[in-house]
Write a protein that holds these residues in place. Structure first.
Motif, PDB file in Angstrom:
ATOM      1  N   GLY A   1      -2.699  62.426  28.876  1.00 18.90           N
ATOM      2  CA  GLY A   1      -2.166  63.769  29.136  1.00 18.90           C
ATOM      3  C   GLY A   1      -3.265  64.750  29.485  1.00 18.90           C
ATOM      4  N   ALA A   2      -4.492  64.433  29.100  1.00 15.80           N
ATOM      5  CA  ALA A   2      -5.607  65.361  29.357  1.00 15.80           C
ATOM      6  C   ALA A   2      -5.857  65.510  30.850  1.00 15.80           C
TER       7      ALA A   2
ATOM      8  N   ASN B   1      -4.483  73.996  25.515  1.00 13.08           N
ATOM      9  CA  ASN B   1      -3.071  74.296  25.741  1.00 13.08           C
ATOM     10  C   ASN B   1      -2.180  73.067  25.669  1.00 13.08           C
ATOM     11  N   LYS B   2      -2.658  71.972  26.221  1.00 17.06           N
ATOM     12  CA  LYS B   2      -1.787  70.812  26.385  1.00 17.06           C
ATOM     13  C   LYS B   2      -1.961  69.704  25.353  1.00 17.06           C
TER      14      LYS B   2
ATOM     15  N   ASP C   1      -3.682  65.347  33.387  1.00 13.11           N
ATOM     16  CA  ASP C   1      -2.714  66.273  33.996  1.00 13.11           C
ATOM     17  C   ASP C   1      -2.976  67.711  33.539  1.00 13.11           C
ATOM     18  N   ALA C   2      -3.415  67.853  32.281  1.00 13.08           N
ATOM     19  CA  ALA C   2      -3.677  69.196  31.766  1.00 13.08           C
ATOM     20  C   ALA C   2      -4.844  69.856  32.503  1.00 13.08           C
TER      21      ALA C   2
ATOM     22  N   ARG D   1      -7.513  74.817  29.135  1.00 10.47           N
ATOM     23  CA  ARG D   1      -6.452  73.916  29.623  1.00 10.47           C
ATOM     24  C   ARG D   1      -6.223  72.756  28.653  1.00 10.47           C
ATOM     25  N   LEU D   2      -7.321  72.209  28.177  1.00  9.81           N
ATOM     26  CA  LEU D   2      -7.210  71.072  27.245  1.00  9.81           C
ATOM     27  C   LEU D   2      -6.516  71.526  25.953  1.00  9.81           C
TER      28      LEU D   2
ATOM     29  N   THR E   1      -4.948  70.558  37.516  1.00  7.38           N
ATOM     30  CA  THR E   1      -3.799  71.075  38.277  1.00  7.38           C
ATOM     31  C   THR E   1      -4.309  72.232  39.124  1.00  7.38           C
TER      32      THR E   1
END
Ligand code: GUN
Ligand code: ZN
Length: 658
Positions: A524-525, A577-578, A527-528, A574-575, A531
């Motif tokens: 998931g990292a 957040n996700k 995609d986080a 970003r990391l 973007t």
């Protein structure tokens, strides 16, 4: 009192502070005989020595002199001195004429730097009852010693010795109980009989089960270990100090120590090393000498060899090549080889302490290398990765593999599985020794490119890999199909087929970055982080990715040495957040919040908790207990160490979020 400077597996380079100066560890303390000492060990490199307080106590003259002048003048050594308590005499003669309290008091009185309580060394392979009864006394005395030291405000540091014979649960229990006492050093006792009888495998069990129940912030001493053949192995298991009379006892017996074993002078045609003694004399010269002169020269050689080995070990820890050294040293004797294989059973424990990446490349030295932290870690990570429908396994080529793969895949794959290939749903992996399977997208990350091993060149090594790959079978059945093809065709033909039939591996920077991020920070990292309008800046010289932006905003840099991603402020956000709490996080207390926000480094004592998968050199997020992002940085320690240590830096902060 003990500071760790560098680490490799459980081995560490440290500094032990005493009132007579600092000592680099791992180190060897030559045993000094308070009356009969003939060698000036300081001249040959000793930074710290050990002597026996009980022998001094029992001898009226020595005792008087030690009390009047102090221990340092008595044995004429002005660096740190450790004293033993008479426990060894207790184990040989069954009794000693001193109580635990008396020996503690005496050691402080003669100003030893590190004293020892009167533990009961229980021999290996005794009955459980005997081991339990002895252990009870050892623990009672250790407690009494610590309490007495604290009550009397003694200045000396105190050893509490781990016993428990060869009962591993007793070693563990002893470690746990002694940890509660908060002693200054933890020796591991009663291992001499194991070493003398070449029970190195049992030594591994005893040491690992002791060490894993002792605090990481306190030095450990493998008592009575003085043969350089085992130093590297013992250091990799977490031992920091050695002591021995071996240098002189062997010399008295005309035996020369070496990392390859022991040489009898009577059998030598050549001198075994390049120390001053070995360069200056021949075996015939030594044999012709008077006994005492010969003994002193052999003792000098023995010390030279031992200190040289310790220097090599410390350098190997700085370089990250300790396990290569261990595997090399353990080829000196089949029982040592057995021991390093036994150490493989503790691979998960060693992995917890091993830094994420190292200065030196991973060198495969034999099947034992398959149990190293780097391999264990890769397999664990691989298992967590999402599995695509198809798997294309390529034979190893030049590294990094992804750089040297070109073309389009044809019918060859069909030979194995008779399936259509959907390239978007296909994992490309290289069948590799020692890492099993290496996904092409992440193959630049340490150590997947930074390693070397002999080429898979014949069917027997394929069989060997197949065996190893049984770990993967439940996940990648197709691996077996591929290795079967390799076996059927022979490796040469397999390679030829693959190069003839074009292979499609589309190089795609964003796909690769996402795979690396998932591997590094968790699924998931990728995609986080990546973007938006991703653009990639590469090194003109090497063509490798250097910086990654969303538009003009930097997200990550790629570290040249190991291809891990280094977060920017935006990347950290970003990391954070996700990725769900507590992944990639170090959680600090309220007091240190303003410091973290300000970009100041994080000290262990302020850390409340952290993700237990953090290892030294990992990029981490620094948050408060409400999971507010305060800063980000590079971890200097493993999770277990961060949680335990009360002093020293945990995270080198890159930037605060202020
Ligand atoms: N020297 C070698 N082994 C031991 C041990 O188990 N205890 C103590 N105190 N000294 C030792
Ligand atoms: Zn020599």
């Amino acid at each position: 009192m003990f500071e760790i400077k560098a680490k490799d597996n459980r081995g560490r380079v440290g500094v032990l502070k005493t009132r007579h100066g600092d000592v680099k560890t791992p180190n060897l303390m030559p045993v000094i005989h308070p009356r009969k000492q003939v060698i000036d060990v300081a001249k040959y490199g000793a930074d710290i020595v050990i002597t026996n307080a009980y022998l001094i106590y029992k001898d009226e003259d020595l005792k008087k002199e030690a009390i009047e002048k102090g221990l340092h003048e008595l044995i004429n050594f002005d660096g740190p001195i450790m004293t033993d308590s008479g426990s060894f005499q207790l184990s040989v003669y069954g009794d000693v004429e001193i109580t635990n309290k008396e020996v503690i008091e005496f050691q402080e009185l003669i100003k030893t730097d590190i004293g020892t309580s009167l533990d009961v060394p229980t021999a290996p392979f005794v009955t459980r009852k005997e081991a339990e009864d002895d252990l009870e006394i050892t623990l009672k005395r250790a407690k009494e010693a610590v309490e007495y030291k604290n009550k009397q405000n003694m200045e000396m540091l105190l050893n509490s010795v781990v016993q428990g014979s060869t009962f591993l649960d007793l070693r563990q229990k002893c470690g746990d109980e002694l940890t509660k006492l908060g002693a200054d050093l933890y020796p591991i006792g009663a291992v001499v009989p194991l070493m003398e009888s070449y029970h190195y495998k049992e030594l591994v069990d005893v040491v690992m089960n002791s060490v894993s129940h002792l605090p990481d912030s306190v030095p450990r001493h493998l008592m009575g270990a003085g043969h350089p053949m085992i130093f590297a192995l013992a250091v990799a298991m977490g031992c920091d100090l050695f002591d021995s009379a071996a240098y002189i006892l062997y010399a008295e017996d005309d035996r020369l120590l070496s990392t390859r074993g022991t040489f009898k002078l009577e059998n030598l045609k050549e001198m075994p090393c390049s120390c001053e003694v070995c360069c200056r004399y021949t075996p015939d010269d030594l044999r012709a000498m008077p006994k005492e002169k010969r003994r002193d020269l052999i003792a000098q050689h023995n010390l030279n060899v031992s200190f040289a080995e310790l220097r090599l070990i410390r350098q190997a820890i700085y370089d990250g090549s300790l396990m290569e050294l261990v595997e090399e040293r353990c080829r000196a004797h089949p029982k040592l080889l057995e021991a390093v294989r036994q150490l493989g059973n503790y691979k998960d424990d060693l992995e917890k302490y091993d830094p994420r990446s190292k200065k030196s490349a991973f060198f495969y030295t034999g099947p034992e290398s398959l149990y190293r932290s780097e391999v264990v870690r890769h397999i664990k990570k691989l298992r967590k990765m999402p599995k695509k429908r198809d798997l294309i396994v390529l034979p190893p080529s030049r590294k990094p593999y992804s750089k040297f793969i070109r073309g389009k895949l044809g019918d060859f794959y069909i030979y194995g599985s008779e399936q259509e290939i959907d390239l978007d749903n296909t994992d490309f992996m290289v069948l590799d020794v020692p890492f099993g399977l290496v996904p092409l997208d992440i193959d630049e990350i340490y150590p997947l490119s930074q390693n070397d091993s002999p080429k898979i060149h014949d069917v027997s090594s394929i069989e060997f890999i197949e065996d190893f790959l049984s770990e993967f079978v439940e996940y990648y059945e197709q691996v077996l199909i591929h290795s079967k093809i390799i076996k059927d065709l022979g490796i040469g033909l397999y390679n030829k087929c693959l190069s003839d039939l074009d292979i499609v591996y589309k190089k795609d920077d964003v796909k690769k970055l996402k795979a690396i991020a998932d591997y590094q920070f968790g699924i998931g990292a990728g995609d986080a982080l990546f973007t938006g309008n991703i653009n990639v800046e590469k090194s003109k010289k090497t063509g490798k990715i250097r910086h990654v932006y969303d538009g003009k905003v930097l997200i990550v840099n790629m570290r040249a040495s190991d291809s891990y991603l280094i977060l920017s402020k935006e990347g950290a956000k970003r990391l954070h957040n996700k990725m769900p709490y507590p992944l990639n996080r170090v959680i600090v207390n309220k007091d240190s919040e303003p410091f973290a926000l300000d970009g100041k480094s994080v000290f262990c004592k302020f850390v409340v908790d952290c993700d237990y998968d953090i290892r030294a050199r990992d990029e981490v997020l620094i948050v408060n207990e409400e999971d507010k992002l305060l800063a980000y940085g590079k971890s200097l320690l493993s999770a277990c160490e961060i949680k335990e240590f009360e002093s020293g830096q945990a995270i080198k902060t890159r930037k605060g979020m202020k």
